[in-house]
Design a protein around this motif. Structure first.
Motif, short mmCIF file in Angstrom:
data_model
loop_
_atom_site.label_atom_id
_atom_site.label_comp_id
_atom_site.label_asym_id
_atom_site.label_seq_id
_atom_site.Cartn_x
_atom_site.Cartn_y
_atom_site.Cartn_z
N LEU A 1 -7.60 11.25 -10.45
CA LEU A 1 -7.94 10.03 -9.96
C LEU A 1 -6.90 9.14 -9.27
CD1 LEU A 1 -10.35 7.97 -9.03
CD2 LEU A 1 -9.97 7.00 -11.63
N LEU A 2 -5.75 9.26 -10.27
CA LEU A 2 -4.47 8.35 -9.80
C LEU A 2 -3.81 8.98 -8.25
CD1 LEU A 2 -2.93 7.80 -13.17
CD2 LEU A 2 -3.65 5.90 -11.65
N ALA B 1 -5.17 7.52 -0.69
CA ALA B 1 -6.09 6.35 -0.27
C ALA B 1 -5.20 5.12 0.12
CB ALA B 1 -7.24 6.02 -1.04
N CYS B 2 -4.34 4.74 -0.79
CA CYS B 2 -3.26 3.60 -0.53
C CYS B 2 -2.51 3.82 0.77
CB CYS B 2 -2.89 3.37 -1.64
SG CYS B 2 -3.52 2.49 -3.10
N SER C 1 0.81 -1.18 0.13
CA SER C 1 0.02 0.09 -0.16
C SER C 1 0.83 1.37 -0.12
CB SER C 1 -1.02 -0.05 1.28
OG SER C 1 -0.20 -0.03 2.16
N TRP D 1 -8.41 9.45 4.33
CA TRP D 1 -8.71 8.15 4.20
C TRP D 1 -8.09 7.26 5.46
CZ3 TRP D 1 -11.74 8.82 0.44
CH2 TRP D 1 -11.25 9.62 -0.72
N LEU E 1 1.25 4.93 -8.07
CA LEU E 1 0.41 5.73 -8.61
C LEU E 1 0.55 7.31 -8.64
CD1 LEU E 1 -2.82 3.92 -6.97
CD2 LEU E 1 -1.97 3.68 -9.27
N THR F 1 -6.17 8.36 -5.39
CA THR F 1 -6.31 6.88 -5.16
C THR F 1 -4.74 6.60 -4.30
OG1 THR F 1 -7.33 6.13 -7.09
CG2 THR F 1 -6.09 4.47 -6.06
N SER F 2 -3.75 7.25 -4.77
CA SER F 2 -2.41 6.76 -4.02
C SER F 2 -2.43 7.30 -2.77
CB SER F 2 -1.18 7.63 -4.74
OG SER F 2 -1.49 9.29 -4.62
#
Length: 301
Positions: A154-155, A161-162, A78, A109, A86, A158-159
């Motif tokens: 979005l990338l 969030a990871c 992650s 997140w 990402l 999302t990064s």
């Protein structure tokens, strides 16, 4: 008392160095995009950084025994593989300042995932911070402008969030096993880097151009922005309160925006400026509210 005050001043100076190194790191990561594919770059960067961290462990004579591999692998996937891969991919088509701000939404997140996985219900102040940050995201992404900029945004989100997931898993690791922070970082980075190498091998990308700018970017990112900055960060956290250190780290995306504006001529639009301010306010509220609870692990390097 004087020794304590001196130590605090040194730690504050180290914090300023860390913020600057990480903020400028986003500019450097953007500058190498014409010369190397995103997964090739992060695989090279973290292979070198991992070797340096294990070297630091050897110098400090720390045990090379790995922490429990299940959680270590989950954090490596992650926080190293997904977050770094990402984020670098997002920089291929997005500006450094914009991507850094969107990626640094990880406290949102972390709070939401801690609610889901650790059953830590967000407080009213945390919800307020989340609301401000989400409103800021809408202004930064500007969905009314069409879908052209959505891929990078979005990338980047999302990064973040990871990384938030990795933060929650790291918290669980320290609660259950209390590993050495340096050993845990080195091992999760090693496992995540192995997957980055696999991704770089499997995902087609242009041939690497070994220009001076590419070599400088690789060395800066691996040695200064990762290995050295992480070592300084552990020094800072050891001598300053977690609240001060964590809230100070919000200077990284702010610094990245200003440096990208000055060095890359990335001038934020009016909507993006409003969004950046809202996101920073939201993260500040979340950070202050979270400080009343158990402290969360470190921000990204």
């Amino acid at each position: 008392m004087q020794t304590s005050a001196t130590s605090t001043r040194i730690a504050a100076g180290a914090m300023a160095v860390v913020i600057t190194a990480w903020a400028y790191g986003w500019v450097v990561m953007k500058q190498v995009t014409p010369y190397v594919g995103p997964f090739d770059f992060v695989a090279l960067r973290f292979a070198l950084a991992t070797a340096l961290l294990f070297g630091v462990m050897a110098l400090r004579r720390e045990s090379f025994k790995p922490p429990p591999l299940g959680l270590t692998l989950a954090v490596g996937v992650s926080q190293t593989t997904a977050f770094q891969g990402l984020a670098q991919w997002a920089l291929a088509s997005g500006g450094a300042g914009r991507v850094s701000v969107l990626a640094y939404t990880m406290p949102i997140w972390s709070v939401l995932l801690a609610w889901w996985l650790l059953h830590e219900r967000p407080s009213a102040r945390q919800w307020l911070g989340i609301g401000l940050a989400v409103a800021g995201l809408i202004f930064v992404i500007e969905p009314w402008q069409g879908l052209g900029s959505w891929q990078s945004a979005l990338l980047a989100v999302t990064s973040g969030a990871c990384w938030g997931l990795g933060t929650v898993l790291s918290k669980r690791m320290f609660e259950l096993h209390r590993p050495s922070p340096l050993a845990f970082t080195a091992w999760q980075m090693l496992l995540g880097t192995l997957l980055l190498v696999l991704a770089a091998w499997l995902i087609p990308s242009p041939r690497i151009v070994w220009s001076g700018e590419m070599i400088y970017g690789l060395l800066y990112s691996a040695v200064l922005a990762t290995s050295l900055a992480w070592t300084l960060w552990t020094f800072v956290v050891d001598r300053l309160s977690t609240t001060v250190a964590s809230l100070s780290s919000l200077g990284v995306p702010i610094g990245a925006v200003l440096l990208a504006w000055a060095l890359l001529h990335e001038r934020p639009s009016t909507a993006e400026r409003i969004g950046i301010v809202l996101i920073m306010l939201g993260l500040l509220v979340i950070g202050m509210a979270s400080a009343r609870r158990a402290p969360m692990p470190n921000p990204p390097t």
